[in-house]
Design a protein around this motif. Structure first.
Motif, short mmCIF file in Angstrom:
data_model
loop_
_atom_site.label_atom_id
_atom_site.label_comp_id
_atom_site.label_asym_id
_atom_site.label_seq_id
_atom_site.Cartn_x
_atom_site.Cartn_y
_atom_site.Cartn_z
N LEU A 119 -8.85 0.10 0.31
CA LEU A 119 -7.68 -0.43 0.36
C LEU A 119 -7.69 -1.79 0.99
O LEU A 119 -7.72 -2.80 -0.09
N ALA A 120 -8.43 -2.06 1.78
CA ALA A 120 -8.75 -3.32 3.05
C ALA A 120 -9.64 -4.32 2.01
O ALA A 120 -9.84 -5.45 2.09
N GLU A 121 -10.48 -3.48 1.65
CA GLU A 121 -12.15 -4.08 1.16
C GLU A 121 -11.95 -5.18 0.26
O GLU A 121 -11.66 -5.92 -0.92
N LEU A 122 -9.88 -3.49 -0.85
CA LEU A 122 -9.86 -4.67 -2.34
C LEU A 122 -9.14 -5.93 -1.87
O LEU A 122 -8.58 -6.89 -2.40
N LEU A 123 -7.96 -6.03 -0.75
CA LEU A 123 -6.85 -7.22 -0.81
C LEU A 123 -8.42 -7.82 0.29
O LEU A 123 -7.31 -8.61 0.02
N MET A 124 -9.13 -7.97 0.69
CA MET A 124 -9.85 -8.75 1.42
C MET A 124 -10.34 -9.67 0.43
O MET A 124 -10.42 -10.74 0.62
N ALA A 125 -10.66 -9.36 -0.63
CA ALA A 125 -10.88 -9.46 -2.03
C ALA A 125 -10.38 -11.02 -2.76
O ALA A 125 -10.61 -11.96 -3.43
N TRP A 126 -8.70 -10.91 -1.58
CA TRP A 126 -8.10 -11.85 -2.74
C TRP A 126 -7.13 -12.61 -2.25
O TRP A 126 -5.87 -13.56 -2.07
N LYS A 165 -1.85 -7.43 8.21
CA LYS A 165 -0.95 -7.73 8.42
C LYS A 165 -0.04 -5.60 8.16
O LYS A 165 0.21 -5.16 8.02
N VAL A 166 -1.07 -5.67 6.68
CA VAL A 166 -0.70 -4.82 5.62
C VAL A 166 -0.66 -3.54 5.71
O VAL A 166 -0.38 -2.85 6.30
N MET A 167 -2.30 -3.36 6.96
CA MET A 167 -2.84 -1.86 7.21
C MET A 167 -2.14 -1.91 8.19
O MET A 167 -2.07 -0.79 8.27
N LEU A 168 -1.73 -2.28 9.18
CA LEU A 168 -0.46 -2.38 10.90
C LEU A 168 0.63 -1.60 10.26
O LEU A 168 1.67 -0.92 10.31
N ILE A 169 1.39 -2.93 9.02
CA ILE A 169 3.22 -2.14 8.11
C ILE A 169 2.41 -0.75 7.70
O ILE A 169 3.70 0.13 7.94
N LEU A 170 1.34 -0.83 7.04
CA LEU A 170 1.25 1.01 6.42
C LEU A 170 0.68 1.79 7.57
O LEU A 170 1.72 3.26 7.60
N ALA A 171 0.04 1.50 8.81
CA ALA A 171 0.18 2.53 9.96
C ALA A 171 1.87 2.85 10.11
O ALA A 171 1.95 4.29 10.54
N TRP A 172 2.33 1.89 10.70
CA TRP A 172 3.91 1.96 11.26
C TRP A 172 4.59 2.75 10.12
O TRP A 172 4.59 3.80 10.13
N LEU A 173 4.34 2.43 9.18
CA LEU A 173 5.48 3.52 7.86
C LEU A 173 4.87 4.66 8.02
O LEU A 173 5.56 6.11 7.82
N LEU A 174 3.05 5.19 7.76
CA LEU A 174 2.65 6.43 7.51
C LEU A 174 2.13 7.06 9.01
O LEU A 174 2.63 8.20 9.09
N LEU A 175 2.08 6.53 10.15
CA LEU A 175 2.06 6.65 11.59
C LEU A 175 2.53 7.20 12.29
O LEU A 175 2.70 7.87 13.56
#
Length: 497
Positions: free
Chosen positions: A318-325, A333-343
């Motif tokens: 997912l990170a690789e896909l986002l970094m292309a755009w 920021k997206v990774m940290l939000i996902l981590a907070w929501l899921l963990l």
């Protein structure tokens, strides 16, 4: 002066050459070794044996390339060498007691990085020799990993060049499956390292323009490999790192580094302190709990913990896909939000988050985020304890940064590995004091004077594969240019005994 090509001996590997005529200048650049054996023509005698004090590098190169006098060509009936090199005031000869000319790159390390560059060189038609201190390929994976280890990224991000994983492999192959893949890889590309060859030193000789790699092996003793190019493929995890913690030597219980840890079975019923909360530390803590131990993990450093998957998709993918755009800071920021929501809020569990985002931290400092495999659920349930840094060890336990003193039966040091390049590579400024190229990825694969590096990108197997392709392509071009420039090179030296 005319040159004659050396012939192939049928009993030797294709990259070895044996003499055809006396005192010839080897021009067969399709062999990676140019050797000269004794007058007995024994196929097992592959290396030069100069039984005298060595001459200076410059004088030996010049004299051997030009001197064809009868004194140097005559052979004695005894077993002593026909040519006796005259000693001089310099001891740093081109020749050591056992010496091999490598007609291609010298690769140090037969882990995934070394295998990848060897396979790519074979595709380029470039001969090579690969030196490995262990008795097998990928010794880190075969001898210094725990049983439950799996690839932490999906298999498509861990493939070496020119060979995909088998279709029946799971998305995250096991340790054993990855070893099988590497062995199949070596067999497919006919990679045959010189095992049990520990590199003692490697340096570039300005006078001759050659790399000199001195090795030691139980069967053959010390040897010296000489060639135009050196590929450092020992990687980021060449040796275990053990921190200097006060009192550790006085701890009465068992102390084991993660490189020696295999399974939690032997720790059943014991209180075990796991020093380090990276991916290995968290997985070992989980493995200890699964085998009936009571583990405590030391959260001494700030660390990012991310879910391994998001909605069935690899977090890394997912990170690789986002970094292309998107810019890097937004992806973080997206990774940290996902981590907070899921963990959830991991600060409540005793973990501190770094100020730098997880992707940026990996790219700039090589510190990978922890991908949760289920350890967090057991930490929340109280099955795995989280403690602050260790101030010192006592005979029966450890004193922590918050003042508590806890007793433990055993300690596992999940403190990682480090490069060992600075221990044997001499006289170069390409690597920093920590054993990494000073030039950042993706430009840290090539140095000066024929020096190359593979496996130091801090981007895992994908980074090593990318570097291997670049190195092999560059070496292929240089090697073909050298070959087409002329069959007899001024540094091509042959000696007959």
């Amino acid at each position: 002066m005319p040159c004659s090509a050396a012939s192939h001996h049928p009993s030797l590997p294709p990259y070895l050459s044996t003499p055809q005529t006396t005192n010839t200048c080897n021009s067969n650049y399709n062999n990676s070794y140019s050797t000269r054996t004794s007058s007995s023509s024994s196929s097992s005698s592959l290396y030069l044996a100069i039984q005298s004090k060595p001459p200076s590098l410059a004088s030996s190169a010049a004299s051997l390339a030009t001197d064809r006098s009868p004194r140097n060509q005559a052979k004695k009936p005894s077993q002593e060498p026909a040519m006796v090199l005259v000693p001089t005031d310099r001891m740093d000869s081109l020749f050591s007691p056992r010496c091999v000319w490598v007609n291609g790159p010298i690769i140090v390390g037969a882990g995934p990085s070394g295998l990848a560059v060897a396979a790519c060189l074979r595709e380029q038609g470039v001969p090579y020799v690969i030196l490995e201190r262990a008795d097998c390929i990928a010794s880190l994976w075969q001898k210094r990993t725990y049983d439950r280890l799996k690839l932490r990224l999906p298999k498509q991000f861990c493939e070496l060049p020119r060979l995909r994983f088998p279709d029946h492999y799971p998305e995250y192959p096991t340790r054993r499956q990855f070893i099988d893949y590497l062995e199949d890889y070596a067999a497919k590309f006919e990679i045959k390292p010189e095992f049990n060859s520990t590199v003692l030193s490697a340096g570039y000789d300005e006078l001759s323009g050659l790399w000199r790699v001195r090795t030691s092996a139980p069967a053959t003793g010390e040897m010296e490999y000489i060639g135009r190019w050196l590929v450092v493929a020992t990687g980021e995890n060449a040796e275990s790192y053990v921190p200097d913690i006060p009192g550790l030597s006085g701890f009465a219980g068992e102390v084991t580094h993660a490189s020696e840890y295999k399974s939690g079975e032997a720790y059943s019923g014991k209180r075990v302190l796991v020093v380090g909360c990276g991916n290995s530390g968290m997985e070992i803590s989980l493995d200890l709990f699964d085998h009936g131990a009571r583990p405590f993990t030391v959260a001494c450093d700030a660390v990012h913990v991310l879910p391994r998957e998001v909605l069935g998709k690899s977090t890394f993918e997912l990170a690789e896909l986002l970094m292309a755009w998107l810019p890097l800071w937004i992806v973080d920021k997206v990774m940290l939000i996902l981590a907070w929501l899921l963990l959830g809020d991991l600060a409540k569990l005793g973990f501190r988050r770094p100020a730098v985002g997880p992707i940026e931290l990996k790219e700039t400092h090589g510190r990978a985020p922890v991908l949760d495999h289920g350890a967090l659920a057991h930490i929340r349930a109280g099955d795995i304890g989280v403690v602050p840094a260790v101030t010192r060890f006592t005979e029966t336990g450890a004193e922590l940064a918050d003042g508590r003193i806890l007793d433990f039966d055993s300690v596992v040091l999940a403190t990682g590995y480090r490069s060992n390049v600075h221990q044997w590579l001499q006289g170069n400024d390409f690597f920093n004091k920590d054993g990494y190229p000073k030039t950042a990825y993706p430009h840290g694969w090539k140095g000066q004077s024929g020096l190359y590096a593979v496996g130091f990108s801090r981007r895992g197997l994908a980074g090593a594969s990318a570097d291997a392709v670049r190195v092999a392509k560059d070496l292929g071009n240089v090697w073909r240019e050298t070959k087409s420039a002329g069959s007899c090179h001024r540094r091509c030296i042959s000696v007959v005994f």
